[in-house]
Design an enzyme around this catalytic site. Sequence first.
Site, PDB file in Angstrom:
ATOM      1  N   ASP A  44      48.999  30.306  50.190  1.00  0.00           N
ATOM      2  CA  ASP A  44      49.254  29.059  50.929  1.00  0.00           C
ATOM      3  C   ASP A  44      50.402  28.264  50.289  1.00  0.00           C
ATOM      4  O   ASP A  44      50.773  27.195  50.774  1.00  0.00           O
ATOM      5  CB  ASP A  44      47.978  28.219  51.110  1.00  0.00           C
ATOM      6  CG  ASP A  44      47.341  27.805  49.808  1.00  0.00           C
ATOM      7  OD1 ASP A  44      47.863  28.184  48.732  1.00  0.00           O
ATOM      8  OD2 ASP A  44      46.309  27.098  49.843  1.00  0.00           O
ATOM      9  N   ASP A  82      45.308  33.819  51.445  1.00  0.00           N
ATOM     10  CA  ASP A  82      44.665  32.565  51.025  1.00  0.00           C
ATOM     11  C   ASP A  82      43.932  31.912  52.194  1.00  0.00           C
ATOM     12  O   ASP A  82      44.509  31.786  53.280  1.00  0.00           O
ATOM     13  CB  ASP A  82      45.739  31.574  50.543  1.00  0.00           C
ATOM     14  CG  ASP A  82      45.888  31.556  49.038  1.00  0.00           C
ATOM     15  OD1 ASP A  82      44.950  31.967  48.328  1.00  0.00           O
ATOM     16  OD2 ASP A  82      46.958  31.122  48.573  1.00  0.00           O
ATOM     17  N   LYS A 112      41.497  34.938  49.489  1.00  0.00           N
ATOM     18  CA  LYS A 112      41.427  34.241  48.200  1.00  0.00           C
ATOM     19  C   LYS A 112      40.971  32.807  48.439  1.00  0.00           C
ATOM     20  O   LYS A 112      41.405  32.175  49.397  1.00  0.00           O
ATOM     21  CB  LYS A 112      42.787  34.262  47.484  1.00  0.00           C
ATOM     22  CG  LYS A 112      42.778  33.472  46.169  1.00  0.00           C
ATOM     23  CD  LYS A 112      43.947  33.831  45.285  1.00  0.00           C
ATOM     24  CE  LYS A 112      45.243  33.161  45.642  1.00  0.00           C
ATOM     25  NZ  LYS A 112      45.189  31.668  45.646  1.00  0.00           N
ATOM     26  N   GLU A 114      39.945  28.988  46.271  1.00  0.00           N
ATOM     27  CA  GLU A 114      40.160  28.251  45.016  1.00  0.00           C
ATOM     28  C   GLU A 114      38.862  27.617  44.529  1.00  0.00           C
ATOM     29  O   GLU A 114      38.057  27.128  45.329  1.00  0.00           O
ATOM     30  CB  GLU A 114      41.215  27.160  45.225  1.00  0.00           C
ATOM     31  CG  GLU A 114      42.596  27.730  45.485  1.00  0.00           C
ATOM     32  CD  GLU A 114      43.694  26.668  45.529  1.00  0.00           C
ATOM     33  OE1 GLU A 114      43.409  25.481  45.250  1.00  0.00           O
ATOM     34  OE2 GLU A 114      44.834  27.038  45.849  1.00  0.00           O
ATOM     35  N   GLU A 181      45.473  30.323  36.898  1.00  0.00           N
ATOM     36  CA  GLU A 181      46.764  29.634  37.033  1.00  0.00           C
ATOM     37  C   GLU A 181      46.940  28.542  35.985  1.00  0.00           C
ATOM     38  O   GLU A 181      46.073  27.662  35.828  1.00  0.00           O
ATOM     39  CB  GLU A 181      46.908  29.045  38.458  1.00  0.00           C
ATOM     40  CG  GLU A 181      48.260  28.337  38.626  1.00  0.00           C
ATOM     41  CD  GLU A 181      48.680  28.084  40.066  1.00  0.00           C
ATOM     42  OE1 GLU A 181      47.997  28.557  40.995  1.00  0.00           O
ATOM     43  OE2 GLU A 181      49.715  27.402  40.245  1.00  0.00           O
TER      44      GLU A 181
HETATM   45  O1  KIV Z   1      49.464  30.247  47.127  1.00  0.00           O
HETATM   46  C1  KIV Z   1      49.884  31.042  46.261  1.00  0.00           C
HETATM   47  O2  KIV Z   1      50.992  31.566  46.342  1.00  0.00           O
HETATM   48  C2  KIV Z   1      49.008  31.330  45.143  1.00  0.00           C
HETATM   49  C3  KIV Z   1      49.621  31.996  43.951  1.00  0.00           C
HETATM   50  C4  KIV Z   1      50.449  31.009  43.246  1.00  0.00           C
HETATM   51  C5  KIV Z   1      48.603  32.603  43.081  1.00  0.00           C
HETATM   52  O3  KIV Z   1      47.869  31.009  45.178  1.00  0.00           O
END
Ligand code: KIV
Length: 257
Positions: A44, A82, A112, A114, A181
């Site tokens: 994202d 994401d 993914k 968070e 991160e």
């Molecule tokens: O959104 C993204 O690109 C990410 C990476 C920085 C891991 O989550």
Amino acid sequence: MPVTIQQVIQWKQLGRTIVALTAWDYITAQLLDAAGVDIVLVGDSMAVMLGYETTLPITLDEMIYHAKAVRRGVKRALMVVDLPFLTYQESIQQAIHSAGRVLKETGAQAVKVEGGYGVMAETVARLVQVGIPVMGHVGLTPQSVHQLGLKQQGKTEDNAERILLEAMALEKAGVFSIVLEHIPSDLALHITQKLSIPTIGIGASVHCDGQVLVTSDLLGLSERQPPFAKVYTNLRETIISAIAKYSTEVRERKFPG
Ligand code: KIV
């Protein structure tokens, strides 16, 4: 042969370092695949490319639209997308619905999310239970920018302990890997040693099982890069000078020849 989730997990045991990068469009996806990148993340962070200040405004429809283009370019790499802000935090049902749409509509293999505290681990466990592979993301989580800022996380003992506990809870919930991160090197090492699933670092030292960067940072396309990003080439300058040359040739009636 396309990269599988099982392979990614196994690579940790084999000590094979995992290479991940982001893609938001077909051409970049093709380039990453041609270069042999293992994981292509439709992050994202695409918000930057769309001109947003933070990742918060990105919608699920926008992520899906771009992920479909990436899918058309990726043949070998594992593709992860994401889930954007507030498309999985409201309830487990919402998370299943959003993640299900991503898998069904884009052909990605995983999503993914968070954070890993409390209810997030429950959400992940439920997603995994219904057959949706999940990658975790702890440390600096950009969807919490208004709480955390964009600074390094895990600097105090308490905060480091919390990040470790989140990573462990996510592993228990069934994630197949975790992005770490912008955390200190010793914490990244500790988490990486503690977990049996691979850690993918971004600004989290060489001690992770793999690394990820935002491709536009690596290529020097972005106006600003985070402090941990390495700019491997300055495409921004190359592109501006190519466009300037084209403009001059058009104005001087040298192009078309
Ligand atoms: O959104 C993204 O690109 C990410 C990476 C920085 C891991 O989550």
